[in-house]
Scaffold this motif. Structure first.
Motif, PDB file in Angstrom:
ATOM      1  N   CYS A 241       0.885  -1.235   0.008  1.00  0.00           N
ATOM      2  CA  CYS A 241      -0.090   0.053   0.069  1.00  0.00           C
ATOM      3  C   CYS A 241       0.966   1.303   0.081  1.00  0.00           C
ATOM      4  O   CYS A 241       0.691   2.331  -0.769  1.00  0.00           O
ATOM      5  CB  CYS A 241      -0.733  -0.016   1.301  1.00  0.00           C
ATOM      6  N   ALA A 242       2.132   1.206   0.562  1.00  0.00           N
ATOM      7  CA  ALA A 242       2.749   2.364   0.845  1.00  0.00           C
ATOM      8  C   ALA A 242       3.397   2.459  -0.529  1.00  0.00           C
ATOM      9  O   ALA A 242       3.718   3.671  -1.306  1.00  0.00           O
ATOM     10  CB  ALA A 242       4.062   2.171   1.808  1.00  0.00           C
ATOM     11  N   CYS A 243       3.808   1.422  -1.404  1.00  0.00           N
ATOM     12  CA  CYS A 243       4.227   1.791  -2.960  1.00  0.00           C
ATOM     13  C   CYS A 243       3.171   2.264  -3.715  1.00  0.00           C
ATOM     14  O   CYS A 243       3.474   3.040  -4.649  1.00  0.00           O
ATOM     15  CB  CYS A 243       4.699   0.404  -3.339  1.00  0.00           C
ATOM     16  N   PHE A 244       2.026   2.003  -3.619  1.00  0.00           N
ATOM     17  CA  PHE A 244       0.681   2.541  -4.212  1.00  0.00           C
ATOM     18  C   PHE A 244       0.724   4.005  -4.219  1.00  0.00           C
ATOM     19  O   PHE A 244       0.672   4.868  -4.943  1.00  0.00           O
ATOM     20  CB  PHE A 244      -0.516   2.052  -4.060  1.00  0.00           C
ATOM     21  N   ARG A 245       1.024   4.506  -2.730  1.00  0.00           N
ATOM     22  CA  ARG A 245       0.975   5.805  -2.696  1.00  0.00           C
ATOM     23  C   ARG A 245       2.316   6.351  -3.083  1.00  0.00           C
ATOM     24  O   ARG A 245       2.077   7.394  -3.559  1.00  0.00           O
ATOM     25  CB  ARG A 245       0.795   6.003  -0.975  1.00  0.00           C
ATOM     26  N   ARG A 246       3.274   5.830  -3.160  1.00  0.00           N
ATOM     27  CA  ARG A 246       4.555   6.640  -3.624  1.00  0.00           C
ATOM     28  C   ARG A 246       4.279   6.812  -5.249  1.00  0.00           C
ATOM     29  O   ARG A 246       4.661   7.604  -5.626  1.00  0.00           O
ATOM     30  CB  ARG A 246       5.614   5.672  -3.689  1.00  0.00           C
ATOM     31  N   ILE A 247       3.596   5.814  -5.669  1.00  0.00           N
ATOM     32  CA  ILE A 247       3.331   5.917  -7.356  1.00  0.00           C
ATOM     33  C   ILE A 247       2.297   6.989  -7.588  1.00  0.00           C
ATOM     34  O   ILE A 247       2.539   7.814  -8.461  1.00  0.00           O
ATOM     35  CB  ILE A 247       2.845   4.501  -7.958  1.00  0.00           C
ATOM     36  N   ALA A 305      12.122 -11.529  -5.665  1.00  0.00           N
ATOM     37  CA  ALA A 305      12.368 -10.160  -6.309  1.00  0.00           C
ATOM     38  C   ALA A 305      13.486  -9.414  -5.825  1.00  0.00           C
ATOM     39  O   ALA A 305      13.796  -9.203  -4.780  1.00  0.00           O
ATOM     40  CB  ALA A 305      10.917  -9.504  -6.081  1.00  0.00           C
ATOM     41  N   ASP A 306      14.168  -8.789  -7.026  1.00  0.00           N
ATOM     42  CA  ASP A 306      15.312  -7.985  -6.788  1.00  0.00           C
ATOM     43  C   ASP A 306      14.499  -6.405  -6.956  1.00  0.00           C
ATOM     44  O   ASP A 306      14.093  -6.243  -8.076  1.00  0.00           O
ATOM     45  CB  ASP A 306      16.146  -8.205  -7.783  1.00  0.00           C
ATOM     46  N   THR A 307      14.395  -5.842  -5.553  1.00  0.00           N
ATOM     47  CA  THR A 307      13.497  -4.897  -5.498  1.00  0.00           C
ATOM     48  C   THR A 307      14.455  -3.312  -5.888  1.00  0.00           C
ATOM     49  O   THR A 307      14.076  -2.334  -5.616  1.00  0.00           O
ATOM     50  CB  THR A 307      12.828  -4.518  -4.304  1.00  0.00           C
ATOM     51  N   THR A 308      15.707  -3.793  -6.419  1.00  0.00           N
ATOM     52  CA  THR A 308      16.460  -2.454  -6.498  1.00  0.00           C
ATOM     53  C   THR A 308      15.943  -1.467  -7.377  1.00  0.00           C
ATOM     54  O   THR A 308      15.781  -0.164  -7.018  1.00  0.00           O
ATOM     55  CB  THR A 308      17.867  -2.823  -7.283  1.00  0.00           C
ATOM     56  N   LYS A 309      15.157  -1.917  -8.423  1.00  0.00           N
ATOM     57  CA  LYS A 309      14.654  -0.765  -9.452  1.00  0.00           C
ATOM     58  C   LYS A 309      13.705  -0.033  -8.728  1.00  0.00           C
ATOM     59  O   LYS A 309      13.444   1.163  -9.018  1.00  0.00           O
ATOM     60  CB  LYS A 309      14.110  -1.565 -10.685  1.00  0.00           C
ATOM     61  N   ALA A 310      12.414  -0.727  -8.158  1.00  0.00           N
ATOM     62  CA  ALA A 310      11.535  -0.160  -7.360  1.00  0.00           C
ATOM     63  C   ALA A 310      12.146   0.868  -6.290  1.00  0.00           C
ATOM     64  O   ALA A 310      11.609   1.919  -6.260  1.00  0.00           O
ATOM     65  CB  ALA A 310      10.897  -1.123  -6.818  1.00  0.00           C
ATOM     66  N   ARG A 311      13.099   0.521  -5.802  1.00  0.00           N
ATOM     67  CA  ARG A 311      13.916   1.262  -4.581  1.00  0.00           C
ATOM     68  C   ARG A 311      14.527   2.636  -5.321  1.00  0.00           C
ATOM     69  O   ARG A 311      14.267   3.745  -4.752  1.00  0.00           O
ATOM     70  CB  ARG A 311      14.991   0.639  -3.703  1.00  0.00           C
ATOM     71  N   GLN A 312      14.922   2.297  -6.252  1.00  0.00           N
ATOM     72  CA  GLN A 312      15.710   3.535  -7.085  1.00  0.00           C
ATOM     73  C   GLN A 312      14.746   4.543  -7.735  1.00  0.00           C
ATOM     74  O   GLN A 312      14.710   5.876  -7.497  1.00  0.00           O
ATOM     75  CB  GLN A 312      16.757   3.141  -8.072  1.00  0.00           C
ATOM     76  N   MET A 313      13.827   3.958  -8.452  1.00  0.00           N
ATOM     77  CA  MET A 313      12.853   4.787  -9.031  1.00  0.00           C
ATOM     78  C   MET A 313      11.608   5.270  -8.592  1.00  0.00           C
ATOM     79  O   MET A 313      11.214   6.288  -8.886  1.00  0.00           O
ATOM     80  CB  MET A 313      12.525   4.115 -10.529  1.00  0.00           C
ATOM     81  N   LEU A 314      11.366   4.612  -7.646  1.00  0.00           N
ATOM     82  CA  LEU A 314       9.844   4.915  -6.848  1.00  0.00           C
ATOM     83  C   LEU A 314      10.260   5.378  -5.576  1.00  0.00           C
ATOM     84  O   LEU A 314       9.501   5.992  -5.116  1.00  0.00           O
ATOM     85  CB  LEU A 314       9.097   3.579  -6.786  1.00  0.00           C
ATOM     86  N   GLY A 315      11.293   5.382  -4.942  1.00  0.00           N
ATOM     87  CA  GLY A 315      11.575   5.886  -3.870  1.00  0.00           C
ATOM     88  C   GLY A 315      11.059   4.971  -2.903  1.00  0.00           C
ATOM     89  O   GLY A 315      10.878   5.648  -1.636  1.00  0.00           O
TER      90      GLY A 315
END
Ligand code: NAD
Length: 339
Positions: A241-247, A305-315
């Motif tokens: 849910c936190a990720c949805f809110r970041r997006i 999952a390698d979540t590097t991309k989400a951490r970098q691009m979505l903060g």
């Protein structure tokens, strides 16, 4: 902000709607109540959040168009409606296709017509990478291991659609990204691993953490497919849910639009079935009695999952540990199922 959730009476949707309501956001929740648990979540949302779930079946373009014409002021769409079981997709591939592939296409077309400025998040799946049988796999006493991917699997893996659910979700995932390229829609696909938490009405073939916790709470014997050494990374619903809110808060010109992100708990939050059972025995005193059958068709032995991309691009960053998340899951399950 005005949010619209499709499939919003499901596990992820009910949790997101509750959190949005608590944060004072406007949230329109829709579902066709295909899944039995959706009716229970509809009651939950009405009773505890004052949210009335609207009927919307995404298989039908006229319904979807009428809905988005009436909600053209939407800011964020979280598209969760889906046929969610691989096993059910083999038994009834038409419902699976009509909902996951055609239904997603209907949502995108309606948005292109009526709300082209909305942000759109799609709950895709790690099954777009197929059964991963081409990857080198080793075996320890409790789990399968992919020695070439110690930090998990990245988005650069080839798309390999195989089996109804994988084909239909993968088609939707590709359309999501293509509607950015072709029409400029602000779409993001989250290729989710195993999401878990309260309000998850699991079945034997979908929602494994919730299902096994329920078996533990009820002290019921159960069956598993394969050796139990299959591994998934676990992501608690709070973190998704936190990720949805970041997006929802990304800038208009973010490079994330049109991208897909692997979304899970990562290597540090991975468990095999056997490891989960041991944790449920030692941490909560459950008996966990099972019999093992043949492996499930096209089952991935490991997905982390390698979540590097989400951490970098979505903060975005995962916050909830597996132990904290399981405590919440067990508490909800006990309240729900304890006899
Ligand atoms: N939970 C996970 O671990 C996980 C992992 C990967 C992907 N996903 C995806 O996330 C999304 C949400 O999953 P969930 O765990 O909340 O599942 P869920 O089954 O609880 O929710 C899906 C909802 O979609 C509804 N639905 C089904 N067909 C529909 C239709 N034709 N029109 C409208 N609504 C329809 C169901 O009634 C249900 O309420 C799904 O698309 C699923 O594929 C979930």
């Amino acid at each position: 902000m005005k949010w619209v959730l499709t499939g919003g009476a499901g596990f992820i949707g009910a949790n997101l709607a509750k959190r949005l309501k608590e944060a004072g956001e406007t949230c329109v929740v829709t579902d066709n109540f295909h899944r039995p648990g959706a009716r229970l979540n509809r009651e939950f949302l009405e009773k505890h959040c004052g949210i009335t779930v609207q009927y919307l079946d995404i298989r039908f373009a006229d319904q979807v168009n009428a809905f988005f014409e009436a909600n053209a002021d939407v800011d964020v769409v979280v598209h969760l409606a889906g046929q969610v079981s691989f096993v059910a997709s083999i038994e009834d591939p038409r419902y699976d296709f009509d909902t996951n592939a055609l239904g997603t296409f209907n949502v995108l077309e309606a948005l292109r017509r009526f709300a082209p400025g909305a942000r759109v998040v799609y709950s895709s799946t790690n099954k777009v990478y197929g059964d991963l049988t081409g990857l080198r796999c080793e075996e320890t006493a409790t789990r399968y291991v992919l020695p070439d991917y110690p930090n998990g699997l990245p988005e650069s893996l080839p798309i390999e659609l195989h089996g109804g659910y994988s084909c239909s979700k993968g088609t939707a995932d590709i359309y999501m990204r293509d509607y950015r390229a072709m029409y400029g829609l602000k779409t993001v696909s989250l290729r989710q691993s195993s999401i878990y938490g309260g309000n998850q009405y699991a079945t034997e073939d979908q929602g494994w953490v919730a299902y096994f916790v329920q078996m533990g709470v009820q002290n019921s014997p159960y069956r598993i497919s394969g050796t139990g050494k299959q591994v998934r990374d676990l992501l608690h619903i709070d973190d998704l849910c936190a990720c949805f809110r970041r997006i929802a808060e990304l800038p208009e010109d973010s490079a994330a639009w049109g991208q897909a992100f692997n979304m899970g708990g990562g290597a540090g939050s991975s468990l095999s079935l056997l490891e989960l059972f041991e944790k449920l025995r030692t941490r909560y005193g459950f008996t966990m009695t099972y019999t093992a059958g043949p492996p499930r068709l096209a089952d991935q032995k490991v997905f982390i999952a390698d979540t590097t991309k989400a951490r970098q691009m979505l903060g975005w960053k995962q916050q909830v540990s597996v132990d904290e998340g399981l405590d919440e899951m067990v508490q909800w399950s006990r309240a729900q199922w304890k006899r």
